[in-house]
Structure formats: structure tokens, C-alpha cells
Design an enzyme around this catalytic site. Structure first.
Site, mmCIF file in Angstrom:
data_model
loop_
_atom_site.group_PDB
_atom_site.id
_atom_site.type_symbol
_atom_site.label_atom_id
_atom_site.label_comp_id
_atom_site.label_asym_id
_atom_site.label_seq_id
_atom_site.Cartn_x
_atom_site.Cartn_y
_atom_site.Cartn_z
ATOM 1 N N ILE A 1 -6.357 21.325 31.413
ATOM 2 C CA ILE A 1 -7.311 20.061 30.952
ATOM 3 C C ILE A 1 -6.410 19.026 30.615
ATOM 4 O O ILE A 1 -5.505 19.154 29.887
ATOM 5 C CB ILE A 1 -8.353 20.409 30.048
ATOM 6 C CG1 ILE A 1 -9.347 21.363 30.709
ATOM 7 C CG2 ILE A 1 -9.267 19.351 29.706
ATOM 8 C CD1 ILE A 1 -10.517 21.853 29.643
ATOM 9 N N CYS B 1 -20.995 20.878 32.396
ATOM 10 C CA CYS B 1 -20.029 21.343 33.486
ATOM 11 C C CYS B 1 -20.727 22.331 34.458
ATOM 12 O O CYS B 1 -21.887 21.927 34.832
ATOM 13 C CB CYS B 1 -18.803 21.924 32.911
ATOM 14 S SG CYS B 1 -18.882 23.211 31.739
#
Length: 214
Positions: free
Chosen positions: A82, A106
Site C-alpha cells: 500500500i 474496499c
């Protein structure tokens, strides 16, 4: 609007309140739209790089909800990680009260959402023990050590930084209600509002999803 089964409103998987006006969940489906309607959302913060489905986009247009898309690739060893820059920009959007009520999601509401919420909690000076406990509540047996390491390493921006213009790296991808890209905006929360959140004057707490008040 009534796409619910037998008149029952169904929240998305892994739905919960992060704090008043900010929610988290897995990917909403059509059967969740009547429930989301009750939240009177201003924005949805979407943490996946894929295009938002047409059905969901139509729901946002009908509801006048803005889509804030942050193309985050999940933490998967050894190659995918990430971006801290993206998460910092997403944190700015979460703290911007003009986006509230806001839903963060998400795909499953576990890893990418868990990382962002974990960074919010770190900004709120939660202990790592409490942050990881909340992360595992939602990730369950799919909890990732790399996610927790990311949260631990994350450098929380200052209130001064968060009150500056959003990242110039193209985040977030803002979609207006007419489906066209919207211009990037500055964070409209005042310095005092952001400071209040980061310094704990505004309480951020984990809430049982069944205890959410509307």
C-alpha cells in the site's frame, strides 16, 4: 426505493460506524442500497483501483453522492505494498467534514479499509494494541501481518499538513454526481476542526454495528 428482501434493509458486509458521520464496510451490492439511503451519505471513499460498477455509479448519481476513489493495491508479500502517499491523501478526505456522512469501503472491508481506519486511529493516539484489536475484529482469520506493520510504520501527518491542499499526485479521483471527474479541492475542514479530531476533542471509537444511531 425498495430493493431489500421482504422489506428488510441489509447493511453491506463488515459494516460498522467508525465515528459519528463516518462508516466502513465491504463492497455494497444492490440489496444494500436501501440501507445506504438511510445514511444520507455525501461521499463514498472507494479504496480499489478498478472502475466503480455501473449499478453502483447509478445509485450514487440518484442519491447525489460523490465518489472519492483511491486506487490502493493491498499489502501482499513480497511485491505489493500500500502507498503511504495514497493513504495520507485518503486520511485527509476522511477528516474533511464536508465529505460527511462518508462511507469507506474496499472489496471485503478487511485489509485496505482496515489499514486506513488503523491509520485514523493512530492519528487519534490509540495504542497499537487497540488498533490491531480493531483491525482483527474485521479481518478475522484473514488478518495480515504486513497490514499491521504498515499501520505501525505509518507517519501520521500533522494538522497543519492535513489542512493544506490535497495531494498533487492525482488523489483522490473525485467523480461528480453527473459522472464527470470533479476538480480537486482543498480540505474544507478548518484547522481547528482537524486539530480537534487529531487531539481527541472529537471522540473516535469503535462502535457495534447494531448500535448505530441514525
Amino acid at each position: 426505493m425498495d430493493d431489500s428482501e421482504d422489506g428488510l434493509m441489509m447493511p453491506p458486509a463488515n459494516f460498522s460506524m467508525v465515528w459519528r458521520g463516518v462508516f466502513r464496510s465491504g463492497f455494497p451490492t444492490r440489496k444494500n442500497f436501501p440501507f445506504l439511503h438511510t445514511l444520507r451519505l455525501r461521499a463514498i471513499l472507494y479504496l480499489c483501483p478498478e472502475e466503480y460498477p455501473d449499478t453502483n455509479q447509478k445509485f450514487l448519481e440518484d442519491e447525489g453522492i460523490e465518489l472519492l476513489q483511491f486506487g490502493v493495491i493491498g499489502n501482499k508479500e513480497p511485491f505489493d505494498e500500500i502507498s503511504e502517499t495514497v493513504i495520507s491523501a485518503a486520511l485527509t478526505a476522511v477528516l474533511d467534514v464536508s465529505n460527511h456522512p462518508l462511507l469507506i469501503h474496499c472489496n471485503q472491508g478487511k485489509h485496505r479499509t482496515g489499514c486506513l481506519v488503523g491509520c485514523v486511529r493512530k492519528a487519534q493516539h490509540w495504542s497499537l494494541v487497540a488498533i490491531f484489536d480493531e483491525y482483527r475484529r474485521f479481518a478475522g482469520d484473514k488478518a495480515r501481518v504486513v497490514d499491521q506493520q504498515f499501520i505501525e510504520r505509518f507517519a501520521v501527518p500533522t494538522a497543519d499538513t492535513l489542512n493544506m491542499k490535497r495531494s498533487s499526485d492525482g488523489f483522490p479521483r473525485r467523480i461528480a454526481s453527473d459522472g464527470e471527474p470533479a476538480k480537486a479541492q482543498t480540505c474544507s475542514s478548518t484547522h481547528a476542526e482537524i486539530r480537534a479530531i487529531l487531539d481527541g476533542a472529537v471522540q473516535l471509537h469503535w462502535a457495534d454495528p447494531h448500535a448505530v444511531e441514525f
